[in-house]
Write a protein that holds these residues in place. Sequence first.
Motif, mmCIF file in Angstrom:
data_model
loop_
_atom_site.group_PDB
_atom_site.id
_atom_site.type_symbol
_atom_site.label_atom_id
_atom_site.label_comp_id
_atom_site.label_asym_id
_atom_site.label_seq_id
_atom_site.Cartn_x
_atom_site.Cartn_y
_atom_site.Cartn_z
ATOM 1 N N MET A 1 0.932 -1.292 0.062
ATOM 2 C CA MET A 1 -0.153 -0.060 0.048
ATOM 3 C C MET A 1 0.990 1.095 0.167
ATOM 4 N N SER A 2 0.641 2.169 -1.062
ATOM 5 C CA SER A 2 1.332 3.509 -0.923
ATOM 6 C C SER A 2 0.826 4.657 0.075
ATOM 7 N N SER A 3 1.313 5.730 -0.059
ATOM 8 C CA SER A 3 0.866 6.726 1.020
ATOM 9 C C SER A 3 -0.202 7.705 0.188
ATOM 10 N N LYS A 4 -1.048 7.101 -0.718
ATOM 11 C CA LYS A 4 -1.956 7.808 -1.647
ATOM 12 C C LYS A 4 -3.203 8.074 -0.655
ATOM 13 N N PHE A 5 -3.611 7.331 0.295
ATOM 14 C CA PHE A 5 -4.634 7.459 1.066
ATOM 15 C C PHE A 5 -4.106 8.049 2.538
ATOM 16 N N ILE A 6 -2.934 8.943 2.530
ATOM 17 C CA ILE A 6 -2.809 9.540 3.537
ATOM 18 C C ILE A 6 -2.342 11.050 3.342
ATOM 19 N N ASP A 34 -23.966 1.112 9.254
ATOM 20 C CA ASP A 34 -24.105 1.911 10.320
ATOM 21 C C ASP A 34 -22.277 2.285 10.693
ATOM 22 N N ARG A 35 -22.213 2.941 11.783
ATOM 23 C CA ARG A 35 -20.888 3.460 12.016
ATOM 24 C C ARG A 35 -19.906 2.224 12.505
ATOM 25 N N ASP A 36 -20.257 1.520 13.413
ATOM 26 C CA ASP A 36 -19.550 0.371 14.068
ATOM 27 C C ASP A 36 -19.216 -0.516 12.927
ATOM 28 N N THR A 37 -19.993 -0.819 12.002
ATOM 29 C CA THR A 37 -19.842 -1.838 10.917
ATOM 30 C C THR A 37 -18.706 -1.305 9.952
ATOM 31 N N ALA A 38 -18.885 -0.114 9.761
ATOM 32 C CA ALA A 38 -18.333 0.570 8.866
ATOM 33 C C ALA A 38 -16.685 0.735 9.148
ATOM 34 N N ILE A 39 -16.513 1.035 10.489
ATOM 35 C CA ILE A 39 -15.191 0.886 11.170
ATOM 36 C C ILE A 39 -14.585 -0.384 11.191
ATOM 37 N N SER A 40 -15.581 -1.578 11.276
ATOM 38 C CA SER A 40 -14.957 -2.908 11.455
ATOM 39 C C SER A 40 -14.533 -3.036 9.915
ATOM 40 N N ARG A 41 -15.051 -2.647 8.964
ATOM 41 C CA ARG A 41 -14.726 -3.156 7.676
ATOM 42 C C ARG A 41 -13.473 -2.240 7.112
ATOM 43 N N SER A 44 -8.608 -3.129 8.067
ATOM 44 C CA SER A 44 -7.518 -3.400 7.485
ATOM 45 C C SER A 44 -6.985 -1.958 6.748
ATOM 46 N N HIS A 45 -7.844 -1.431 6.230
ATOM 47 C CA HIS A 45 -7.304 -0.041 5.600
ATOM 48 C C HIS A 45 -6.814 0.626 6.753
ATOM 49 N N TYR A 46 -7.148 1.010 7.927
ATOM 50 C CA TYR A 46 -6.233 1.660 8.733
ATOM 51 C C TYR A 46 -5.026 1.160 9.103
ATOM 52 N N HIS A 47 -4.996 -0.006 9.122
ATOM 53 C CA HIS A 47 -3.731 -1.134 9.566
ATOM 54 C C HIS A 47 -2.841 -0.609 8.623
ATOM 55 N N ASP A 48 -3.255 -0.714 7.507
ATOM 56 C CA ASP A 48 -2.104 -0.563 6.084
ATOM 57 C C ASP A 48 -1.694 0.821 6.043
ATOM 58 N N SER A 49 -2.728 1.566 6.430
ATOM 59 C CA SER A 49 -2.204 3.127 6.363
ATOM 60 C C SER A 49 -1.354 3.449 7.517
ATOM 61 N N LEU A 50 -1.524 2.814 8.692
ATOM 62 C CA LEU A 50 -0.555 3.077 9.793
ATOM 63 C C LEU A 50 0.644 2.508 9.570
ATOM 64 N N SER A 51 0.650 1.372 9.044
ATOM 65 C CA SER A 51 1.985 0.746 8.682
ATOM 66 C C SER A 51 2.836 1.514 7.899
ATOM 67 N N VAL A 52 2.198 2.061 6.818
ATOM 68 C CA VAL A 52 3.164 3.045 6.030
ATOM 69 C C VAL A 52 3.645 4.233 6.754
ATOM 70 N N MET A 53 2.752 4.643 7.976
ATOM 71 C CA MET A 53 3.318 5.781 8.700
ATOM 72 C C MET A 53 4.396 5.324 9.713
#
Length: 223
Positions: A1-6, A34-41, A44-53
Amino acid sequence: MSSKFIETFPALAAIDGLNHGFVLRNPEIDVKTDRDTAISRLQSHYHDSLSVMGVPMNALASGEQVHGDNVMVLSSEDLPAELNFPETDGLITDVAGQYLGIYVADCGAVYIVDPVKRACGAVHSGKNGSALGIAPKAARLMAEYFGSNMEDLIVQLGPCIRPPQYEIDFAAQILQDCVDAGIPADQVHDCGTCTTSDLNRYYSYRVEKGQTGRLFAVIGWEC
C-alpha cells in the motif's frame, strides 16, 4: 500500500520528530452501513495506512467519541494499559511513541502540538464539541499536565464540513477559540477543505445520510 490514502499538513510536517497523518477514504470498501460496522470493515485499511506511517497498532490510543468535551491525559507518569477510552473525544500525551487517533466524517479533527515539551493532542470537534470548547480545553490541559506554554503550541484543523454545506461554521469557531486561549494566530492552521467536496477522497456523514465510513486522524512523537 502506498501513501496515496494519507494526507499530511505542512505546518505539522515541518516539526522534527513528529509523525502525523489523515487517513483518507478507500473507495473500494463498502461503508454504506452503520458506524460500528463501517469502522470494522475499515480496520485493514487503517492498519495498512498506519503501517505506511510507521505507527504500531498497539501504540494507538482512541476514544469512544460521544460529541462531548472529555479529554484523556496519557502521561509518562501514568500510562494506562487500556488505550480505548469510553466517553472520550480528545487525547493528549507527552509519551514518545504513543500515538493518538480520532475518527471523523464531517466533524473536525484538531491536532495540537507542543514542539518544545514534545507533547501533542488530537480532538474530535464537531458542532457540539466546538460549542463546548474541546480544542482550547485540550490545550489548557497540555499546559496543566505537561507544562506547555500557549505561545509554543501549533494547531492544525483537518478537513471538515463547512458552510454553505453546513449551517454552522464550527471550523471558524475552533480557530478563534484557540487564538482566544492564547495560541498565536499565525500558529493556528486550517487546511480549508470541506469533506463534502470530494466523496472519492473523504467520507461525509451529512451527504451520505449517516451511512458512511470514518476518516482517521493520527498523531504522535517518534521514539
